[in-house]
Design an enzyme around this catalytic site. Structure first.
Site, PDB file in Angstrom:
ATOM      1  N   GLY A 127       0.661  -1.137   0.083  1.00 40.17           N
ATOM      2  CA  GLY A 127      -0.049  -0.101  -0.027  1.00 40.17           C
ATOM      3  C   GLY A 127       0.833   1.347   0.084  1.00 40.17           C
ATOM      4  O   GLY A 127       0.918   1.836   1.036  1.00 40.17           O
ATOM      5  N   SER A 129       0.881   3.555  -3.250  1.00 36.28           N
ATOM      6  CA  SER A 129       0.263   4.579  -4.208  1.00 36.28           C
ATOM      7  C   SER A 129      -1.149   5.235  -3.655  1.00 36.28           C
ATOM      8  O   SER A 129      -1.842   4.556  -2.969  1.00 36.28           O
ATOM      9  CB  SER A 129      -0.114   4.066  -5.386  1.00 36.28           C
ATOM     10  N   GLU A 244      14.993  -4.680  -4.474  1.00 33.76           N
ATOM     11  CA  GLU A 244      14.064  -5.109  -5.634  1.00 33.76           C
ATOM     12  C   GLU A 244      14.769  -6.001  -6.296  1.00 33.76           C
ATOM     13  O   GLU A 244      15.935  -5.715  -7.128  1.00 33.76           O
ATOM     14  CB  GLU A 244      13.728  -4.072  -6.320  1.00 33.76           C
TER      15      GLU A 244
END
Ligand SMILES: Cc1cc2nc3c(=O)[nH]c(=O)nc-3n(C[C@H](O)[C@H](O)[C@H](O)COP(=O)(O)OP(=O)(O)OC[C@H]3O[C@@H](n4cnc5c(N)ncnc54)[C@H](O)[C@@H]3O)c2cc1C
Ligand SMILES: Cc1cc2nc3c(=O)[nH]c(=O)nc-3n(C[C@H](O)[C@H](O)[C@H](O)COP(=O)(O)OP(=O)(O)OC[C@H]3O[C@@H](n4cnc5c(N)ncnc54)[C@H](O)[C@@H]3O)c2cc1C
Lengths: 398, 377
Positions: A127, A129, A244
């Site tokens: 959560g 954006s 990432e």
């Protein structure tokens, strides 16, 4: 310097492949193959199978409860899983929340959440954006106010992938409007079953239910579900940027899609010949395949560098750009290969609710929807423009 | 040289613009394409009253004698609203085949009905194996006394679910993929042996698979001379390319307007995203792509009726290549510049993108027409 896998590593790949072919449920495999949207239950069923085996978190070390794969094994495991028809996992738990908990979590938080991440018993979503905070994430407004030993959360999150399949959200919220925008952001773990949480589906232009908008109306979150201190949210988000690794997953997805494209080219006809023998189309395929080889090699270089404990840094953005470009191009060619049969579309087919037979070659009905869906790859997770800004700034010093 | 519309053409344009503004807001269109039929009978009758259905046909068969320029004008405005009525399938494809391939008697009988809005047509020219090659026809028409018996299947026939009559290509002679030996036939939708499996297409339009299972038609169903239908079919498709190019140009213009407005108003990092130079240049490239496509659609409208078939082919193929390039770029970048909202079904941009993408999948894609352009130039 060499790019070969050892006999042991290749045997490992075979082992993973064998596990997947034996344990991937036929109904799920079939849906993945046909591009049909998976239900919440199906998404979770496969994640739990991998979780039980201890392979949900291919990227985790043994000391943290992961399988402790070597770099080569991580790479080969992804390949073996995808090439044998597995669906994409909702990997926010293993790729985001887990690493953050290991780095910033309290012992109590680790004990509460990590085991269920590893077994996929609990599924997480991301959560970040909000309607007014996309590329400019620091602009986020969803607020959390302290009330005793609980935060009261109000506001909204949007574009949340798989929130409808998840139990919990890893959220960035605003705890202060005073400080610099970045400093007023805090990281909370929100239980999606808590009173006051509403999840509304957003249908994408391919007809699927991929993402959602959530509304928080006085949702109470215990302070014990805050990661780090108040105001640490931005620091944590940046830590994750460097970690990432999911782009490597798309290297394997690309490989699978390329195989599919070749199958289509072998079956489609142009002037009585196989599309696979059409010089124009073959050239496009070759161009794509060359691109994929370049990205795969880059991915391996980055994985190797990471094994030497060097941070990947801004170069992760190169991977994101090039892997996603190849992903989009492959879907574009699959759609082009369909010619007129790229046109028929009944939403029920994509959602597995159709009561009619498909009209064209069976492998084609998903090609246009998949193409439209693939366009998101240069938007989600930091758009291409933002990735290039990152490279300009951090890699080139501009 | 004159690139201006005539006074009458301007009036026509204004009336289509008004129709689209009144009836084709995004919400209105969404409701319409979600109905079973996917378009409105009332609007179809309105088209007839306004003279749009008879427009491209000669006056002596009940039309208004319009040129391809009038067709361009109508379709460009239709493209702006993504009009869903089967105008291309009935007027441009079906009507076109009648004009280019039909006998005088067939034209006299059918065109007035089309112009009045009482007859819908659909043209079956693609088959499962044909890809974009119009000569790749396996559907057979065998002589049986004075009649013909048609067997085969026509793929992705635009407008099929509500067509009253089909025009289909069928082989009366020649080998696979020969241009010779292809004939065009008129077939009633309710004739025995005809079955239609209708469906929506990705862009919200309707099409269908038309199966012909021993369909008996009389000699009067044959259009023109036996075995010589290919020329008419090819001409018809070239006209359809010109018309569809105009539709694509309209869709691109609406999509560019929408995107420009969005980047001027959407703020991130404390400023409209349209202030970022990379997006400015992208938007400029989209603007150029539309201008180029518009130029080519105008060229096609002016040259498609050239008496030299090679000039016609060149115009059609060059235009289709341009549309492929421009539509792809504008469509993809419009989504990119919108970010998340562009990916949603609730937002108009994606619907324009889908229509533009499907136009590229019709009558030959960019690669197909680049090869054809190379071959005829
Ligand atoms: C399929 C999908 C799944 C997603 N899943 C999640 C999820 O699970 N969780 C989550 O939190 N979010 C998710 N997102 C949201 C995603 O992170 C955002 O869409 C993305 O960050 C872009 O934000 P935005 O949509 O608000 O677009 P905007 O930020 O408004 O961008 C619009 C356009 O402007 C460009 N732009 C913006 N700023 C600049 C700049 N400075 N310079 C140049 N160009 C700029 C962008 O590149 C884009 O082209 C998802 C999005 C998609 C499409
Ligand atoms: C063959 C040739 C003939 C010429 N003839 C003439 C002539 O007859 N009379 C005359 O007066 N001049 C002439 N010029 C000069 C020409 O006008 C300049 O070269 C040109 O304006 C660029 O200026 P610059 O060379 O100083 O490069 P710079 O202005 O320094 O530009 C360098 C690079 O930066 C880019 N750049 C600069 N500003 C921006 C910005 N705001 N945003 C994005 N990118 C930017 C440029 O596009 C370029 O790629 C000629 C040049 C050439 C190459």
């Amino acid at each position: 310097m060499h790019m070969n896998f050892s006999a042991d590593e290749l045997a490992f790949e075979q082992k993973v492949a064998a596990f997947v072919s034996e344990n991937l449920p036929a109904d799920i495999k079939d849906k993945v193959d046909r591009g049909i949207e998976l239900t919440r239950e199906e998404v979770r069923r496969w994640m739990e199978i991998l979780g039980q085996k201890g392979w949900a978190a291919t990227n985790w070390d043994k000391k943290d409860g992961g399988p402790g794969f070597t770099i080569a094994e991580k790479f080969l495991a992804e390949d073996a899983i995808f090439m044998n028809g597995a669906p994409k996992m909702v990997h926010f738990g293993t790729r985001m929340v887990g690493p953050v908990l290991l780095a910033f979590g309290t012992d109590a938080q680790k004990a509460k959440y990590v085991p269920k991440i590893l077994t996929s018993e609990e599924v997480w979503c991301q959560g970040y954006s909000e309607p007014q905070a996309g590329s400019d994430l620091a602009q986020l407004q969803c607020s959390a106010e302290l009330d005793g030993d609980e935060y009261v959360v109000n506001g909204t999150k949007i574009w949340t992938t798989s929130a409808h399949c998840a139990d919990r959200m890893f959220a960035l919220v605003r705890t202060s409007k005073e400080a610099r925008k970045q400093e007023g952001i805090t990281c909370l773990l929100i239980d999606l079953k808590a009173p006051g949480v509403e999840i509304r589906p957003i249908i994408t232009l391919d007809g699927k239910h991929v993402f959602n908008q959530e509304f928080f109306d006085n949702v109470r979150v215990p302070v014990s579900d805050r990661i780090g201190e108040e105001g640490d949210g931005w620091k944590i988000a940046k830590f994750l940027l460097g970690h990432e690794r999911s782009n490597a997953t798309y290297v394997s997805m690309n490989k699978r899609n390329l195989r599919k494209l070749k199958e289509i080219m072998a079956d489609q006809r142009a002037d009585g010949e196989r599309l696979a023998d059409d010089p124009g189309f073959v050239r496009k395929l070759a161009d794509l395949e060359q691109d994929m080889l370049a990205t795969t090699t880059m991915a391996m270089r980055q994985l190797a560098a990471a094994s030497a404990d060097k941070p990947v840094g801004a170069e992760a953005s190169i991977m994101k750009l090039r892997v996603m470009d190849a992903y989009k191009q492959c879907h574009e060619l699959m759609m082009e290969a369909g010619a007129y049969y790229a046109q028929p579309f009944e939403r029920g087919h994509i959602r597995g609710e159709a009561n009619t037979e498909w009209v064209g070659p069976d492998y084609l009905y998903r090609m246009s929807p998949d193409y439209f869906e693939s366009r998101a790859m240069s938007i989600a997770g930091g758009s291409h423009e933002i990735q290039k800004d990152i490279l300009a700034k951090r890699a080139l010093g501009l | 040289m004159d690139f201006e519309l005539s006074e009458d053409q301007v009036l026509l344009q204004e009336s289509v613009t008004r129709f689209v503004a009144d009836n084709y807001s995004f919400e209105q269109r969404r409701k319409l394409v979600d109905t079973d039929q996917g378009y409105s009978d009332k609007q179809w009758s309105q088209f007839a009253e306004l003279g749009w259905l008879g427009m491209p046909f000669a006056e002596d068969v009940g039309g208004y004698g319009g040129t391809p320029v009038e067709t361009m004008v109508v379709l460009e405005e239709f493209g702006k609203g993504l009009v869903a009525e089967p105008y291309i399938s009935t007027i441009v494809l079906g009507g076109g085949a009648l004009v280019h391939g039909g006998t005088a008697a067939q034209q006299q009988e059918l065109i007035p009905q089309v112009a009045e809005g009482n007859l819908k047509l659909a043209l079956g020219f693609a088959e499962r194996q044909s890809r974009y090659n119009l000569a790749d026809v396996q559907t057979k028409a065998e002589k049986s006394g004075v009649d013909y018996v048609l067997s085969g299947m026509k793929s992705v026939v635009f407008g099929a679910p509500t067509a009253n009559k089909f025009i289909v290509s069928a082989r009366t002679g020649g080998a696979a993929r020969d241009e010779g030996g292809i004939s065009l036939f008129l077939v009633d939708a309710d004739a025995s042996g005809v079955s239609v499996r209708g469906y929506p297409t990705v862009d919200g339009m309707r099409a269908g698979e038309v199966t012909l299972d021993g369909v008996k038609v009389g000699a009067d169903a044959l259009m023109g001379a036996e075995g010589e239908g290919f020329g008419a079919l090819e001409t018809t498709i070239d006209y359809a390319i010109a018309a569809t190019a105009a539709e694509a140009v309209g869709a691109m213009s609406a999509l560019n307007d929408m995107t420009l407005e969005y980047i001027k108003t959407r703020e991130q990092f404390g400023q409209p995203i349209g202030k970022f130079q990379v997006l400015q240049h992208r938007m400029v490239d989209m603007f150029i792509a539309h201008e180029e496509a518009k130029s080519m659609a105008m060229m096609a409208a002016m040259r498609i009726d050239d008496e030299d078939p090679n000039e016609r082919r060149k115009a059609a193929s060059a235009t289709k290549v341009q549309i492929a390039k421009s539509a792809r770029f504008v469509g993809q970048q419009a989504i990119q510049l919108h970010g998340g909202i562009g990916m949603t079904d609730e937002y108009a941009a994606g619907h324009y993108f889908k229509r533009l993408t499907m136009i590229d999948r019709s009558y030959g894609d960019g690669d197909y027409h680049l090869a054809r352009f190379g071959a005829v130039s």
